[in-house]
Design a protein around this motif. Structure first.
Motif, PDB file in Angstrom:
ATOM      1  N   GLN A  53       0.851  -1.192   0.000  1.00  9.06           N
ATOM      2  CA  GLN A  53       0.000   0.000   0.000  1.00  9.06           C
ATOM      3  C   GLN A  53       0.882   1.235   0.000  1.00  9.06           C
ATOM      4  O   GLN A  53       1.982   1.236   0.564  1.00  9.06           O
ATOM      5  N   TRP A  54       0.343   2.286  -0.599  1.00 13.59           N
ATOM      6  CA  TRP A  54       1.043   3.585  -0.609  1.00 13.59           C
ATOM      7  C   TRP A  54       0.013   4.685  -0.411  1.00 13.59           C
ATOM      8  O   TRP A  54      -1.110   4.583  -0.913  1.00 13.59           O
ATOM      9  N   MET A  55       0.412   5.721   0.333  1.00  8.35           N
ATOM     10  CA  MET A  55      -0.450   6.885   0.528  1.00  8.35           C
ATOM     11  C   MET A  55       0.412   8.141   0.405  1.00  8.35           C
ATOM     12  O   MET A  55       1.511   8.202   0.973  1.00  8.35           O
ATOM     13  N   LEU A  56      -0.096   9.105  -0.335  1.00 10.60           N
ATOM     14  CA  LEU A  56       0.645  10.337  -0.559  1.00 10.60           C
ATOM     15  C   LEU A  56       0.904  11.048   0.775  1.00 10.60           C
ATOM     16  O   LEU A  56      -0.026  11.384   1.502  1.00 10.60           O
ATOM     17  N   GLY A  57       2.167  11.264   1.084  1.00  9.40           N
ATOM     18  CA  GLY A  57       2.529  11.927   2.336  1.00  9.40           C
ATOM     19  C   GLY A  57       2.326  11.074   3.562  1.00  9.40           C
ATOM     20  O   GLY A  57       2.398  11.589   4.682  1.00  9.40           O
ATOM     21  N   GLY A  58       2.050   9.768   3.348  1.00 11.36           N
ATOM     22  CA  GLY A  58       1.784   8.906   4.501  1.00 11.36           C
ATOM     23  C   GLY A  58       2.700   7.706   4.518  1.00 11.36           C
ATOM     24  O   GLY A  58       3.841   7.739   4.042  1.00 11.36           O
ATOM     25  N   MET A  59       2.190   6.615   5.045  1.00  8.33           N
ATOM     26  CA  MET A  59       2.984   5.409   5.237  1.00  8.33           C
ATOM     27  C   MET A  59       2.998   4.572   3.969  1.00  8.33           C
ATOM     28  O   MET A  59       2.008   4.464   3.256  1.00  8.33           O
ATOM     29  N   THR A  60       4.152   3.955   3.692  1.00  7.31           N
ATOM     30  CA  THR A  60       4.303   3.026   2.585  1.00  7.31           C
ATOM     31  C   THR A  60       4.554   1.636   3.163  1.00  7.31           C
ATOM     32  O   THR A  60       5.420   1.464   4.028  1.00  7.31           O
ATOM     33  N   MET A  61       3.770   0.648   2.703  1.00  8.82           N
ATOM     34  CA  MET A  61       3.894  -0.717   3.197  1.00  8.82           C
ATOM     35  C   MET A  61       4.176  -1.639   2.018  1.00  8.82           C
ATOM     36  O   MET A  61       3.513  -1.550   0.973  1.00  8.82           O
ATOM     37  N   VAL A  62       5.173  -2.516   2.181  1.00  5.44           N
ATOM     38  CA  VAL A  62       5.508  -3.503   1.158  1.00  5.44           C
ATOM     39  C   VAL A  62       5.536  -4.877   1.806  1.00  5.44           C
ATOM     40  O   VAL A  62       5.577  -5.009   3.045  1.00  5.44           O
ATOM     41  N   GLY A  63       5.527  -5.919   0.963  1.00  3.87           N
ATOM     42  CA  GLY A  63       5.521  -7.268   1.490  1.00  3.87           C
ATOM     43  C   GLY A  63       6.755  -7.567   2.326  1.00  3.87           C
ATOM     44  O   GLY A  63       6.667  -8.208   3.376  1.00  3.87           O
ATOM     45  N   ASP A  64       7.908  -7.111   1.867  1.00  2.00           N
ATOM     46  CA  ASP A  64       9.149  -7.277   2.629  1.00  2.00           C
ATOM     47  C   ASP A  64       9.274  -6.077   3.554  1.00  2.00           C
ATOM     48  O   ASP A  64       9.922  -5.082   3.228  1.00  2.00           O
ATOM     49  N   MET A  65       8.640  -6.159   4.734  1.00  2.22           N
ATOM     50  CA  MET A  65       8.460  -4.972   5.573  1.00  2.22           C
ATOM     51  C   MET A  65       9.756  -4.358   6.083  1.00  2.22           C
ATOM     52  O   MET A  65       9.789  -3.179   6.434  1.00  2.22           O
ATOM     53  N   PHE A  66      10.818  -5.144   6.140  1.00  2.00           N
ATOM     54  CA  PHE A  66      12.079  -4.603   6.658  1.00  2.00           C
ATOM     55  C   PHE A  66      13.033  -4.166   5.547  1.00  2.00           C
ATOM     56  O   PHE A  66      14.174  -3.821   5.816  1.00  2.00           O
ATOM     57  N   ASN A  67      12.556  -4.192   4.321  1.00  3.48           N
ATOM     58  CA  ASN A  67      13.364  -3.761   3.188  1.00  3.48           C
ATOM     59  C   ASN A  67      13.101  -2.269   2.969  1.00  3.48           C
ATOM     60  O   ASN A  67      12.230  -1.873   2.201  1.00  3.48           O
ATOM     61  N   TYR A  68      13.880  -1.438   3.662  1.00  4.88           N
ATOM     62  CA  TYR A  68      13.652   0.009   3.606  1.00  4.88           C
ATOM     63  C   TYR A  68      14.025   0.592   2.244  1.00  4.88           C
ATOM     64  O   TYR A  68      13.445   1.594   1.822  1.00  4.88           O
TER      65      TYR A  68
END
Length: 279
Positions: A53-68
């Protein structure tokens, strides 16, 4: 995707090279951002960690959560796609497949467009406009803070068009036409309770100073009431002299009592000696 303009293909190719992704991955993310009206995206792209998931100006979440590093890539890519959509550099084909542009040119490219029965529509989220084309021509509506995500139509003309947003389903007739002046915003007055409910704030009552009554001194209890023996009564005819003149007067009285025969010489002499001792 068929029907994309050359400029749109160029944007996708440039972003693919910039972020080391395939053009298919960038196009899939573009479709997700477009569905989110340029402010959010839900995606499932293998090259970008699967679901996220992605939100403009907010949090970004990916499947590999620790892959910054992957999070930064997704966030930067989505921001670039959102800016390209807002700037009109990316144009999607209309659902009717027609290449003609019937909406006002100053609106740029719509985020979505299509047709329902005898009406056509185009959504422009950046300009907060909804264009409707029917037999009467093209009408622009102010969408306010709606983020339009779907469209439907009831029986009838364009007034039957319904759209869905974060607030649910709404009809075109509920929107204000862009050529109509907006209603002036009345300043909101501060709420005040009804006068009947307001208790006057009276000044604190000042009690007048009351003169304290003089202390009443009770007579000292008698010896019997106080549990003490009463004082012995003073001898008859004798009081505590207050001065030499009084003592002399008493002696003179005693002398007259002696002359009258009431007192003896011995009694007179004893009393006289007692009085003189007080001087």
């Amino acid at each position: 995707m068929q029907g994309l303009t050359e400029e749109t293909h160029r944007v996708i190719a440039d972003l693919a090279r910039q972020y080391g992704l395939s053009e298919d991955a960038v196009l899939a993310m573009l479709m997700a951002v477009q569905r989110g009206q340029g402010t959010m995206a839900q995606f499932n792209i293998g090259e970008l960690g699967g679901s996220g998931q992605w939100m403009l100006g907010g949090m970004t979440m990916v499947g590999d959560m620790f892959n910054y590093g992957l999070k930064n890539t997704v966030d930067s890519l989505c921001n670039a796609l959102s800016q390209a959509l807002a700037a009109g550099r990316i144009v999607f084909p209309t659902e009717t497949g027609g290449a003609s542009v019937w909406w006002p040119q100053h609106l740029g490219s719509p985020s979505s467009a299509g047709a329902q029965n005898d009406s056509a529509y185009a959504v422009f989220p950046a300009q907060r406009r909804l264009a409707i084309k029917d037999a009467g021509g093209v009408t622009l509506y102010d969408t306010g803070d709606h983020f339009i995500s779907g469209v439907g139509q009831q029986q009838g003309s364009n007034s039957g068009l319904t759209f869905s947003s974060q607030y649910g389903s709404f009809s075109v007739s509920s929107l204000r036409r862009a050529d109509e002046p907006a209603e002036p915003v009345q300043p909101q007055e501060a709420w005040a309770p009804p006068l009947s409910d307001v208790q006057p704030s009276a000044a604190p009552k000042v009690q007048p100073l009351q003169q304290q009554p003089a202390a009443i001194v009770a007579p000292a209890p008698s010896g019997e009431a106080a549990g003490q023996a009463p004082p012995a009564p003073a001898p008859s005819g004798s009081t505590a002299p207050k001065g030499a003149a009084e003592i002399i007067g008493l002696i003179e009285k005693l002398a007259s009592l002696r002359e009258a025969g009431i007192l003896t010489d011995a009694e007179f002499s004893a009393k006289k000696t007692e009085l003189l001792a007080r001087l």
